[in-house]
Design an enzyme around this catalytic site. Structure first.
Site, mmCIF file in Angstrom:
data_model
loop_
_atom_site.group_PDB
_atom_site.id
_atom_site.type_symbol
_atom_site.label_atom_id
_atom_site.label_comp_id
_atom_site.label_asym_id
_atom_site.label_seq_id
_atom_site.Cartn_x
_atom_site.Cartn_y
_atom_site.Cartn_z
ATOM 1 C CB THR A 15 -0.920 0.017 1.234
ATOM 2 O OG1 THR A 15 -1.688 -1.178 1.263
ATOM 3 C CG2 THR A 15 -1.846 1.228 1.208
ATOM 4 C CG PHE A 55 3.011 -0.287 4.860
ATOM 5 C CD1 PHE A 55 1.708 0.157 4.701
ATOM 6 C CD2 PHE A 55 3.247 -1.339 5.736
ATOM 7 C CE1 PHE A 55 0.663 -0.426 5.410
ATOM 8 C CE2 PHE A 55 2.218 -1.927 6.445
ATOM 9 C CZ PHE A 55 0.922 -1.462 6.284
ATOM 10 C CE LYS A 56 5.494 1.726 -5.394
ATOM 11 N NZ LYS A 56 4.657 1.489 -6.602
ATOM 12 C CB ILE A 57 8.203 4.420 2.081
ATOM 13 C CG1 ILE A 57 7.211 3.815 3.070
ATOM 14 C CG2 ILE A 57 8.789 5.709 2.624
ATOM 15 C CD1 ILE A 57 7.847 3.333 4.369
#
Length: 377
Positions: free
Chosen positions: A137, A173-175
């Site tokens: 996400t 988690f896409k950062i």
């Protein structure tokens, strides 16, 4: 954006390459809809041994290359937020817009941001229930330079996923790979929360991300190549071009070697793939995100595994032992050294990528504002 990768959750290694084509479903404001005609193809070319196919057996190029790297379709679920169809995604958005916690927020900006976060979690949860593997996400790009803001948003999303009975083991988690994003990744990984760093355009970003323990690092091969064709003055790109190398592919090779030289757990992902030759040149990398037209071309090409391409991995852990790094490249990266080493290409491409994602988030929030409140509120 919410994504799903078809690596079995029970697998002992995170996102380990498997001999099949992966499913990667995304939720984004970007235009376009895609579904792969064959969602999972058995690769008859075993990793590292393309001759494993029976003599005389012909396979597709897609079957063959999938034995070396996970081939991931570049997909989006929403094609236009202004033209919702009666789908599970629409239901997920309606539920978010009817959320009492969000509705209670006085500031419109905060309310719309709350809706967006809950909508992403709702759609991500729907994907997690339908597709095996992990869901990645995307964290709001407006938080790219706010370490604590990123961590807080990740914990908010974790709580929302927990309400949908989605285990943290299923989540990434896409950062953005700013220094603040890399630092957030380090802190989150120390909690056992898996992170996926994106907008990586330089060795310094990738090396710092690997040192931070990021689970996945995503390099945009084609964007780096495009920059090198139209600009000059970036030392990293200029050096690759002087050697007659493709700048994007050269960066992937260098980062792959660095990860394996140092024994980091980070998995490497190539994106912005432009053609089939890029796929062949990247074989051995953990993940390749490929557009529909390339996947279709690979699938439509029937080949003998012994033909000219050879279907051999171009990237193997052994290159970590032979690749030559400078002392400056083997340092412990910090904010100052990262800023000094990024170069104009990475700075420009990172800024451009963040701006595009910020604009998409704002557009979605504006569209949410147009359809709020839903009829049942």
């Amino acid at each position: 954006m919410a994504l799903s990768i078809s690596a079995p959750p029970s697998s002992s290694s995170l996102l380990a390459p498997s001999p099949q084509v992966g499913r990667w479903n995304s939720v984004s404001a970007k235009p376009g809809t895609f579904s792969l005609r064959r969602t999972a193809l058995e690769a008859r070319a075993a990793a590292g041994n393309a001759s494993a196919s029976p003599v005389g057996e012909f396979v597709t190029e897609l079957d063959a290359v999938a034995g070396f790297s996970e081939i991931v379709p570049d997909t989006v679920v929403f094609d236009d937020f202004e033209k919702f169809a009666p789908t599970a995604a629409t239901s997920a958005i309606d539920t978010a817009l009817a959320d009492g916690e969000c509705n209670a927020l006085e500031k419109p900006e905060a309310r719309m941001s709350c809706y967006l976060t809950k909508a992403l979690a709702n759609v991500g949860a729907e994907l997690a229930h339908q597709v095996p593997g992990r869901v990645s996400t995307e964290i709001d790009a407006r938080l790219a330079y706010d370490t604590q803001g990123i961590i807080q948003r990740v914990h908010e999303l974790l709580n929302l996923y927990n309400q949908h009975d989605i285990s943290s083991e299923r989540l990434l988690f896409k950062i953005p790979a700013t220094w603040q994003g890399i630092e957030a990744s380090r802190l989150l990984e120390s909690e056992g929360i898996k992170t996926h760093l994106t907008f990586v355009y330089s060795f310094a970003q990738a090396a710092a991300a690997a040192q931070a323990g990021a689970s996945v690092v995503q390099i945009f091969v084609g964007r780096i190549r495009d920059w090198g064709r139209n600009h000059s003055g970036d030392p990293e790109i200029d050096e690759a071009l002087k050697k007659g190398e493709d700048a994007g592919l050269a960066l992937v090779k260098k980062v792959y070697a660095y990860i394996h030289r140092n024994g980091y757990k980070t998995k490497l992902m190539a994106a912005a793939v432009r053609n089939k030759q890029d796929v062949f040149s990247l074989l051995g990398i953990d993940y390749i995100i490929a557009p529909l037209k390339i996947l279709q071309s690979l699938e439509e090409s029937v080949t003998d595994p012994h033909e000219k391409y050879g279907y051999v991995p171009k990237l193997t852990p052994a290159i970590g032992k032979t690749y030559e790094f400078t002392e400056e490249e083997l340092v412990k990266w910090d904010q100052l050294s990262l800023a000094a080493a990024m170069g104009p290409a990475a700075e420009e491409l990172l800024a451009s990528g963040l701006e595009g994602y910020v604009n998409q988030a704002r557009r979605v929030e504006e569209l949410f504002g147009k359809i709020w409140p839903p009829p049942n509120v």
